[in-house]
Design a protein around this motif. Structure first.
Motif, PDB file in Angstrom:
ATOM      1  N   LEU A  53       5.990  58.589  16.943  1.00 41.88           N
ATOM      2  CA  LEU A  53       5.559  57.816  15.833  1.00 41.88           C
ATOM      3  C   LEU A  53       6.992  57.158  15.284  1.00 41.88           C
ATOM      4  CD1 LEU A  53       3.864  56.809  13.542  1.00 41.88           C
ATOM      5  CD2 LEU A  53       4.404  58.845  12.175  1.00 41.88           C
ATOM      6  N   GLY A  54       8.102  57.848  15.287  1.00 40.53           N
ATOM      7  CA  GLY A  54       9.494  57.171  14.953  1.00 40.53           C
ATOM      8  C   GLY A  54       9.824  56.078  16.028  1.00 40.53           C
ATOM      9  N   LEU A  55       9.511  56.584  17.276  1.00 41.12           N
ATOM     10  CA  LEU A  55      10.045  55.717  18.094  1.00 41.12           C
ATOM     11  C   LEU A  55       9.066  54.122  18.187  1.00 41.12           C
ATOM     12  CD1 LEU A  55      11.472  54.962  20.638  1.00 41.12           C
ATOM     13  CD2 LEU A  55       9.506  55.912  22.127  1.00 41.12           C
ATOM     14  N   ALA A  56       7.639  54.179  17.955  1.00 42.05           N
ATOM     15  CA  ALA A  56       7.102  52.862  17.703  1.00 42.05           C
ATOM     16  C   ALA A  56       7.457  52.426  16.309  1.00 42.05           C
ATOM     17  CB  ALA A  56       5.315  53.527  17.469  1.00 42.05           C
ATOM     18  N   VAL A  57       7.758  53.033  15.388  1.00 43.20           N
ATOM     19  CA  VAL A  57       8.357  52.440  13.868  1.00 43.20           C
ATOM     20  C   VAL A  57       9.610  51.772  14.428  1.00 43.20           C
ATOM     21  CG1 VAL A  57       9.114  52.760  11.813  1.00 43.20           C
ATOM     22  CG2 VAL A  57       7.197  53.851  12.368  1.00 43.20           C
ATOM     23  N   LEU A  58      10.669  52.509  15.115  1.00 38.90           N
ATOM     24  CA  LEU A  58      11.772  51.898  15.326  1.00 38.90           C
ATOM     25  C   LEU A  58      11.692  50.562  16.265  1.00 38.90           C
ATOM     26  CD1 LEU A  58      14.837  53.564  16.251  1.00 38.90           C
ATOM     27  CD2 LEU A  58      14.292  52.276  17.847  1.00 38.90           C
ATOM     28  N   LEU A  59      10.846  50.528  17.106  1.00 42.61           N
ATOM     29  CA  LEU A  59      10.660  49.304  18.070  1.00 42.61           C
ATOM     30  C   LEU A  59      10.174  48.246  17.548  1.00 42.61           C
ATOM     31  CD1 LEU A  59       9.338  51.345  21.321  1.00 42.61           C
ATOM     32  CD2 LEU A  59      11.548  50.154  20.918  1.00 42.61           C
ATOM     33  N   GLY A  60       9.037  48.773  16.291  1.00 40.76           N
ATOM     34  CA  GLY A  60       8.462  47.474  15.506  1.00 40.76           C
ATOM     35  C   GLY A  60       9.663  46.672  14.678  1.00 40.76           C
ATOM     36  N   SER A  61      10.617  47.726  14.388  1.00 40.27           N
ATOM     37  CA  SER A  61      11.451  46.942  13.349  1.00 40.27           C
ATOM     38  C   SER A  61      12.421  45.836  14.436  1.00 40.27           C
ATOM     39  CB  SER A  61      12.607  47.999  12.878  1.00 40.27           C
ATOM     40  OG  SER A  61      13.352  48.556  14.062  1.00 40.27           O
ATOM     41  N   LEU A  62      12.265  46.084  15.621  1.00 41.87           N
ATOM     42  CA  LEU A  62      13.115  45.459  16.501  1.00 41.87           C
ATOM     43  C   LEU A  62      12.425  43.897  17.062  1.00 41.87           C
ATOM     44  CD1 LEU A  62      14.812  47.785  18.809  1.00 41.87           C
ATOM     45  CD2 LEU A  62      15.609  46.765  16.727  1.00 41.87           C
ATOM     46  N   LYS A  63      10.959  43.802  16.602  1.00 42.43           N
ATOM     47  CA  LYS A  63      10.235  42.747  17.164  1.00 42.43           C
ATOM     48  C   LYS A  63      10.725  41.512  16.369  1.00 42.43           C
ATOM     49  CE  LYS A  63       5.784  45.010  18.154  1.00 42.43           C
ATOM     50  NZ  LYS A  63       4.424  44.906  17.849  1.00 42.43           N
ATOM     51  N   SER A  64      10.561  40.306  16.956  1.00 41.63           N
ATOM     52  CA  SER A  64      10.896  39.092  16.311  1.00 41.63           C
ATOM     53  C   SER A  64       9.983  38.733  15.173  1.00 41.63           C
ATOM     54  CB  SER A  64      10.852  38.005  17.357  1.00 41.63           C
ATOM     55  OG  SER A  64       9.588  37.589  18.004  1.00 41.63           O
ATOM     56  N   SER A  65       8.738  39.138  15.103  1.00 45.83           N
ATOM     57  CA  SER A  65       7.622  38.888  14.400  1.00 45.83           C
ATOM     58  C   SER A  65       7.939  39.969  12.905  1.00 45.83           C
ATOM     59  CB  SER A  65       6.258  39.229  14.660  1.00 45.83           C
ATOM     60  OG  SER A  65       5.946  40.490  15.218  1.00 45.83           O
ATOM     61  N   ALA A  66       8.661  41.132  13.072  1.00 45.65           N
ATOM     62  CA  ALA A  66       9.160  42.021  12.054  1.00 45.65           C
ATOM     63  C   ALA A  66       9.741  41.255  10.840  1.00 45.65           C
ATOM     64  CB  ALA A  66      10.005  42.998  12.381  1.00 45.65           C
ATOM     65  N   GLU A  67       9.267  41.664   9.532  1.00 48.75           N
ATOM     66  CA  GLU A  67       9.790  41.200   8.608  1.00 48.75           C
ATOM     67  C   GLU A  67      11.055  41.406   8.167  1.00 48.75           C
ATOM     68  OE1 GLU A  67       9.368  42.370   3.703  1.00 48.75           O
ATOM     69  OE2 GLU A  67       7.832  42.577   5.145  1.00 48.75           O
ATOM     70  N   GLU A  68      12.160  40.488   7.871  1.00 43.67           N
ATOM     71  CA  GLU A  68      13.476  40.762   7.612  1.00 43.67           C
ATOM     72  C   GLU A  68      13.577  41.565   6.454  1.00 43.67           C
ATOM     73  OE1 GLU A  68      16.759  38.394   8.875  1.00 43.67           O
ATOM     74  OE2 GLU A  68      15.550  36.982  10.027  1.00 43.67           O
ATOM     75  N   SER A  69      14.386  42.584   6.340  1.00 43.25           N
ATOM     76  CA  SER A  69      14.775  43.332   5.238  1.00 43.25           C
ATOM     77  C   SER A  69      15.920  44.299   5.361  1.00 43.25           C
ATOM     78  CB  SER A  69      13.425  44.371   4.605  1.00 43.25           C
ATOM     79  OG  SER A  69      13.455  45.424   5.631  1.00 43.25           O
ATOM     80  N   GLY A  70      16.667  44.531   4.259  1.00 45.29           N
ATOM     81  CA  GLY A  70      17.901  45.365   4.509  1.00 45.29           C
ATOM     82  C   GLY A  70      17.521  46.640   3.914  1.00 45.29           C
ATOM     83  N   ILE A  71      18.552  47.534   3.776  1.00 40.89           N
ATOM     84  CA  ILE A  71      18.409  48.713   3.291  1.00 40.89           C
ATOM     85  C   ILE A  71      18.947  48.575   1.559  1.00 40.89           C
ATOM     86  CG2 ILE A  71      19.321  51.342   3.114  1.00 40.89           C
ATOM     87  CD1 ILE A  71      19.176  50.803   6.254  1.00 40.89           C
ATOM     88  N   GLY A  72      18.234  49.020   0.688  1.00 39.76           N
ATOM     89  CA  GLY A  72      18.616  49.064  -0.645  1.00 39.76           C
ATOM     90  C   GLY A  72      19.394  50.178  -0.996  1.00 39.76           C
ATOM     91  N   LYS A  73      19.857  50.188  -2.179  1.00 35.33           N
ATOM     92  CA  LYS A  73      20.722  51.513  -2.755  1.00 35.33           C
ATOM     93  C   LYS A  73      19.847  52.549  -2.837  1.00 35.33           C
ATOM     94  CE  LYS A  73      23.397  51.142  -6.182  1.00 35.33           C
ATOM     95  NZ  LYS A  73      23.948  50.858  -7.477  1.00 35.33           N
ATOM     96  N   TRP A  74      20.471  53.800  -2.720  1.00 35.06           N
ATOM     97  CA  TRP A  74      19.684  54.849  -3.122  1.00 35.06           C
ATOM     98  C   TRP A  74      19.552  55.219  -4.335  1.00 35.06           C
ATOM     99  CZ3 TRP A  74      18.972  59.670   0.535  1.00 35.06           C
ATOM    100  CH2 TRP A  74      18.963  59.035   1.861  1.00 35.06           C
ATOM    101  N   ASP A  75      18.397  55.739  -4.757  1.00 36.44           N
ATOM    102  CA  ASP A  75      18.089  55.996  -6.172  1.00 36.44           C
ATOM    103  C   ASP A  75      18.256  57.608  -6.199  1.00 36.44           C
ATOM    104  OD1 ASP A  75      17.052  56.351  -8.950  1.00 36.44           O
ATOM    105  OD2 ASP A  75      15.080  55.812  -8.242  1.00 36.44           O
ATOM    106  N   TRP A  76      19.543  57.807  -6.504  1.00 35.90           N
ATOM    107  CA  TRP A  76      20.001  59.321  -6.497  1.00 35.90           C
ATOM    108  C   TRP A  76      19.521  59.996  -7.594  1.00 35.90           C
ATOM    109  CZ3 TRP A  76      21.829  61.278  -2.362  1.00 35.90           C
ATOM    110  CH2 TRP A  76      22.800  60.597  -1.384  1.00 35.90           C
ATOM    111  N   LYS A  77      18.952  59.600  -8.872  1.00 38.01           N
ATOM    112  CA  LYS A  77      18.222  60.143  -9.647  1.00 38.01           C
ATOM    113  C   LYS A  77      17.063  60.595  -9.275  1.00 38.01           C
ATOM    114  CE  LYS A  77      16.249  59.550 -14.415  1.00 38.01           C
ATOM    115  NZ  LYS A  77      15.853  58.440 -15.177  1.00 38.01           N
ATOM    116  N   SER A  78      16.263  59.809  -8.795  1.00 36.10           N
ATOM    117  CA  SER A  78      14.955  60.069  -8.078  1.00 36.10           C
ATOM    118  C   SER A  78      15.109  61.213  -6.986  1.00 36.10           C
ATOM    119  CB  SER A  78      14.095  59.158  -7.476  1.00 36.10           C
ATOM    120  OG  SER A  78      14.003  58.142  -8.712  1.00 36.10           O
TER     121      SER A  78
END
Length: 150
Positions: A53-78
């Motif tokens: 499942l992780g491999l499928a998610v990882l490969l999906g993040s590399l597709k040209s049709s994947a939505e571009e997004s970055g990694i936000g700040k960690w919510d350490w309180k949560s």
């Protein structure tokens, strides 16, 4: 090859790492066969499925049709609220029993939410307690206290 969706890429890596870890760890237990499963059979295959499942998610993040997004700040309180809720549950279970420990777990972990509501948390606590009681105490007959012992 460009990582278009960094959240999915990191999630995929995390799923692969956790799945591989548990599959490797499960190999030290008796595997058995599909007809007569050993103690390592289910965790091994669950880890494999998680890694795939992780491999499928990882490969999906590399597709040209994947939505571009970055990694936000960690919510350490949560993260701290959720981690502490699990630790409190583990410490309280032998003394307070399943029902009260689960209520504490749910309320403390709900504090991690930015949309905390008492009513919703109370409903969740009741529903999860019913499910936990029937699944673990009644169904699987696990031996741990349901209520506090005085």
């Amino acid at each position: 090859m460009k990582i278009r969706n960094q959240k999915d890429f990191m999630s995929g890596l995390m799923f692969i790492a956790i799945g591989a870890f548990f599959s490797i760890l499960a190999r030290s237990y008796q595997m058995g066969t599909p007809a007569k499963m050993g103690s390592g059979y289910f965790p091994f295959w669950l880890g494999i499925v998680l890694a795939l499942l992780g491999l499928a998610v990882l490969l999906g993040s590399l597709k040209s049709s994947a939505e571009e997004s970055g990694i936000g700040k960690w919510d350490w309180k949560s993260v701290t609220w959720v981690t502490c809720s699990v630790l409190i549950f583990a410490i309280a279970l032998p003394y307070a029993g399943l029902i009260l420990s689960l209520v504490v777990l749910i309320f403390v972990s709900a504090m991690a939410s930015h949309e905390f509501h008492w009513k919703g948390t109370l409903v969740s606590a009741v529903i999860l307690n019913v499910i936990a009681y029937f699944a673990f105490v009644w169904g699987l007959k696990l031996q741990f206290p349901v209520w506090p012992s005085f």
